[in-house]
Scaffold this motif. Structure first.
Motif, PDB file in Angstrom:
ATOM      1  N   GLY A  18       0.834  -1.189   0.000  1.00  0.00           N
ATOM      2  CA  GLY A  18       0.000   0.000   0.000  1.00  0.00           C
ATOM      3  C   GLY A  18       0.872   1.244   0.000  1.00  0.00           C
ATOM      4  O   GLY A  18       2.095   1.162  -0.066  1.00  0.00           O
ATOM      5  N   ALA A  19       0.220   2.375   0.083  1.00  0.00           N
ATOM      6  CA  ALA A  19       0.951   3.646   0.098  1.00  0.00           C
ATOM      7  C   ALA A  19       0.145   4.660   0.893  1.00  0.00           C
ATOM      8  O   ALA A  19      -1.064   4.522   1.058  1.00  0.00           O
ATOM      9  CB  ALA A  19       1.172   4.150  -1.325  1.00  0.00           C
ATOM     10  N   GLU A  20       0.842   5.666   1.373  1.00  0.00           N
ATOM     11  CA  GLU A  20       0.209   6.795   2.038  1.00  0.00           C
ATOM     12  C   GLU A  20       0.446   8.021   1.187  1.00  0.00           C
ATOM     13  O   GLU A  20       1.573   8.303   0.783  1.00  0.00           O
ATOM     14  CB  GLU A  20       0.802   6.992   3.428  1.00  0.00           C
ATOM     15  N   ILE A  21      -0.623   8.738   0.882  1.00  0.00           N
ATOM     16  CA  ILE A  21      -0.548   9.901   0.006  1.00  0.00           C
ATOM     17  C   ILE A  21      -1.223  11.064   0.716  1.00  0.00           C
ATOM     18  O   ILE A  21      -2.385  10.958   1.119  1.00  0.00           O
ATOM     19  CB  ILE A  21      -1.226   9.603  -1.349  1.00  0.00           C
ATOM     20  N   ASP A  22      -0.512  12.157   0.865  1.00  0.00           N
ATOM     21  CA  ASP A  22      -1.069  13.338   1.524  1.00  0.00           C
ATOM     22  C   ASP A  22      -1.889  14.155   0.534  1.00  0.00           C
ATOM     23  O   ASP A  22      -1.391  14.535  -0.526  1.00  0.00           O
ATOM     24  CB  ASP A  22       0.052  14.218   2.092  1.00  0.00           C
ATOM     25  N   LEU A  23      -3.141  14.387   0.903  1.00  0.00           N
ATOM     26  CA  LEU A  23      -4.064  15.175   0.082  1.00  0.00           C
ATOM     27  C   LEU A  23      -4.859  16.105   0.997  1.00  0.00           C
ATOM     28  O   LEU A  23      -4.971  15.849   2.192  1.00  0.00           O
ATOM     29  CB  LEU A  23      -5.037  14.260  -0.668  1.00  0.00           C
ATOM     30  N   PRO A  24      -5.436  17.152   0.438  1.00  0.00           N
ATOM     31  CA  PRO A  24      -6.308  18.011   1.253  1.00  0.00           C
ATOM     32  C   PRO A  24      -7.463  17.201   1.865  1.00  0.00           C
ATOM     33  O   PRO A  24      -7.963  16.259   1.240  1.00  0.00           O
ATOM     34  CB  PRO A  24      -6.840  19.041   0.255  1.00  0.00           C
ATOM     35  N   VAL A  25      -7.859  17.572   3.068  1.00  0.00           N
ATOM     36  CA  VAL A  25      -8.915  16.864   3.792  1.00  0.00           C
ATOM     37  C   VAL A  25     -10.162  16.668   2.926  1.00  0.00           C
ATOM     38  O   VAL A  25     -10.742  15.585   2.887  1.00  0.00           O
ATOM     39  CB  VAL A  25      -9.275  17.624   5.090  1.00  0.00           C
ATOM     40  N   LYS A  26     -10.559  17.713   2.201  1.00  0.00           N
ATOM     41  CA  LYS A  26     -11.799  17.636   1.429  1.00  0.00           C
ATOM     42  C   LYS A  26     -11.710  16.701   0.216  1.00  0.00           C
ATOM     43  O   LYS A  26     -12.687  16.505  -0.481  1.00  0.00           O
ATOM     44  CB  LYS A  26     -12.240  19.024   0.991  1.00  0.00           C
ATOM     45  N   CYS A  27     -10.533  16.113  -0.012  1.00  0.00           N
ATOM     46  CA  CYS A  27     -10.335  15.245  -1.179  1.00  0.00           C
ATOM     47  C   CYS A  27     -10.251  13.767  -0.835  1.00  0.00           C
ATOM     48  O   CYS A  27     -10.153  12.922  -1.727  1.00  0.00           O
ATOM     49  CB  CYS A  27      -9.072  15.650  -1.924  1.00  0.00           C
ATOM     50  N   GLN A  28     -10.311  13.432   0.440  1.00  0.00           N
ATOM     51  CA  GLN A  28     -10.141  12.048   0.851  1.00  0.00           C
ATOM     52  C   GLN A  28     -11.188  11.129   0.221  1.00  0.00           C
ATOM     53  O   GLN A  28     -10.859  10.058  -0.286  1.00  0.00           O
ATOM     54  CB  GLN A  28     -10.189  11.936   2.370  1.00  0.00           C
ATOM     55  N   SER A  30     -12.830  11.551  -2.534  1.00  0.00           N
ATOM     56  CA  SER A  30     -12.605  11.457  -3.986  1.00  0.00           C
ATOM     57  C   SER A  30     -11.480  10.467  -4.292  1.00  0.00           C
ATOM     58  O   SER A  30     -11.560   9.695  -5.248  1.00  0.00           O
ATOM     59  CB  SER A  30     -12.258  12.828  -4.565  1.00  0.00           C
ATOM     60  N   PHE A  31     -10.432  10.488  -3.483  1.00  0.00           N
ATOM     61  CA  PHE A  31      -9.336   9.529  -3.626  1.00  0.00           C
ATOM     62  C   PHE A  31      -9.860   8.104  -3.464  1.00  0.00           C
ATOM     63  O   PHE A  31      -9.610   7.234  -4.303  1.00  0.00           O
ATOM     64  CB  PHE A  31      -8.253   9.823  -2.581  1.00  0.00           C
ATOM     65  N   ALA A  36     -11.799   2.748  -5.671  1.00  0.00           N
ATOM     66  CA  ALA A  36     -12.923   1.819  -5.848  1.00  0.00           C
ATOM     67  C   ALA A  36     -13.314   1.689  -7.321  1.00  0.00           C
ATOM     68  O   ALA A  36     -13.619   0.590  -7.793  1.00  0.00           O
ATOM     69  CB  ALA A  36     -14.121   2.288  -5.016  1.00  0.00           C
ATOM     70  N   CYS A  37     -13.307   2.785  -8.039  1.00  0.00           N
ATOM     71  CA  CYS A  37     -13.650   2.765  -9.463  1.00  0.00           C
ATOM     72  C   CYS A  37     -12.628   1.936 -10.246  1.00  0.00           C
ATOM     73  O   CYS A  37     -12.988   1.152 -11.129  1.00  0.00           O
ATOM     74  CB  CYS A  37     -13.733   4.190  -9.990  1.00  0.00           C
ATOM     75  N   ALA A  38     -11.353   2.094  -9.929  1.00  0.00           N
ATOM     76  CA  ALA A  38     -10.314   1.304 -10.593  1.00  0.00           C
ATOM     77  C   ALA A  38     -10.487  -0.177 -10.289  1.00  0.00           C
ATOM     78  O   ALA A  38     -10.369  -1.023 -11.180  1.00  0.00           O
ATOM     79  CB  ALA A  38      -8.928   1.778 -10.164  1.00  0.00           C
ATOM     80  N   ASN A  39     -10.803  -0.509  -9.027  1.00  0.00           N
ATOM     81  CA  ASN A  39     -11.049  -1.909  -8.675  1.00  0.00           C
ATOM     82  C   ASN A  39     -12.189  -2.484  -9.495  1.00  0.00           C
ATOM     83  O   ASN A  39     -12.096  -3.607 -10.005  1.00  0.00           O
ATOM     84  CB  ASN A  39     -11.378  -2.049  -7.189  1.00  0.00           C
ATOM     85  N   ALA A  69      -7.690  14.307  -7.094  1.00  0.00           N
ATOM     86  CA  ALA A  69      -7.577  13.269  -6.064  1.00  0.00           C
ATOM     87  C   ALA A  69      -8.156  11.944  -6.569  1.00  0.00           C
ATOM     88  O   ALA A  69      -7.600  10.873  -6.315  1.00  0.00           O
ATOM     89  CB  ALA A  69      -8.301  13.713  -4.789  1.00  0.00           C
ATOM     90  N   PHE A  70      -9.271  12.008  -7.298  1.00  0.00           N
ATOM     91  CA  PHE A  70      -9.862  10.812  -7.905  1.00  0.00           C
ATOM     92  C   PHE A  70      -8.855  10.157  -8.852  1.00  0.00           C
ATOM     93  O   PHE A  70      -8.645   8.948  -8.815  1.00  0.00           O
ATOM     94  CB  PHE A  70     -11.135  11.186  -8.670  1.00  0.00           C
ATOM     95  N   GLU A  71      -8.229  10.956  -9.705  1.00  0.00           N
ATOM     96  CA  GLU A  71      -7.234  10.439 -10.656  1.00  0.00           C
ATOM     97  C   GLU A  71      -6.075   9.772  -9.926  1.00  0.00           C
ATOM     98  O   GLU A  71      -5.609   8.703 -10.347  1.00  0.00           O
ATOM     99  CB  GLU A  71      -6.686  11.572 -11.526  1.00  0.00           C
ATOM    100  N   ILE A  72      -5.608  10.386  -8.849  1.00  0.00           N
ATOM    101  CA  ILE A  72      -4.495   9.824  -8.088  1.00  0.00           C
ATOM    102  C   ILE A  72      -4.881   8.465  -7.513  1.00  0.00           C
ATOM    103  O   ILE A  72      -4.118   7.499  -7.608  1.00  0.00           O
ATOM    104  CB  ILE A  72      -4.037  10.799  -6.983  1.00  0.00           C
TER     105      ILE A  72
END
Length: 98
Positions: A18-28, A30-31, A36-39, A69-72
């Motif tokens: 796995g990985a940890e990726i820092d993103l703005p709170v409001k984007c969690q 979407s990430f 889930a969409c990729a899965n 964030a979704f793309e990431i």
């Protein structure tokens, strides 16, 4: 500089870490939605073009930062699959040229 970041978790999958990726709170969310969409795309035998699945779902999000964030999340999950022993042998069908 990112304000109020949260560490988003990309779970390990396909024998990849796995990985940890820092993103703005409001984007969690979407990430997480991107992962889930990729899965769903990777597990669907009848999935069409990867780019079409990405764009169709991503464009439903209202803000550019949420779309990023979704793309990431989406591409990080696909990256795990490509690096795994299942690499190019996932369950999706090959798309034929028109």
């Amino acid at each position: 500089m990112m304000r109020r970041a949260v560490r988003c978790q990309l779970p390990g999958h396909d024998d990849q870490p796995g990985a940890e990726i820092d993103l703005p709170v409001k984007c969690q969310s979407s990430f997480t939605q991107g992962v889930a969409c990729a899965n769903a795309w990777l597990d669907d035998r009848n999935a069409g073009w990867l780019w079409a699945g990405l764009i169709a779902e991503r464009d439903c999000l209202p803000r550019a930062i949420q779309r990023r964030a979704f793309e990431i999340g989406f591409l990080s999950r696909v990256h795990q699959r490509l690096c795994s022993p299942r690499g190019g042998g996932h369950l999706t069908r090959r798309v034929r040229d028109p």
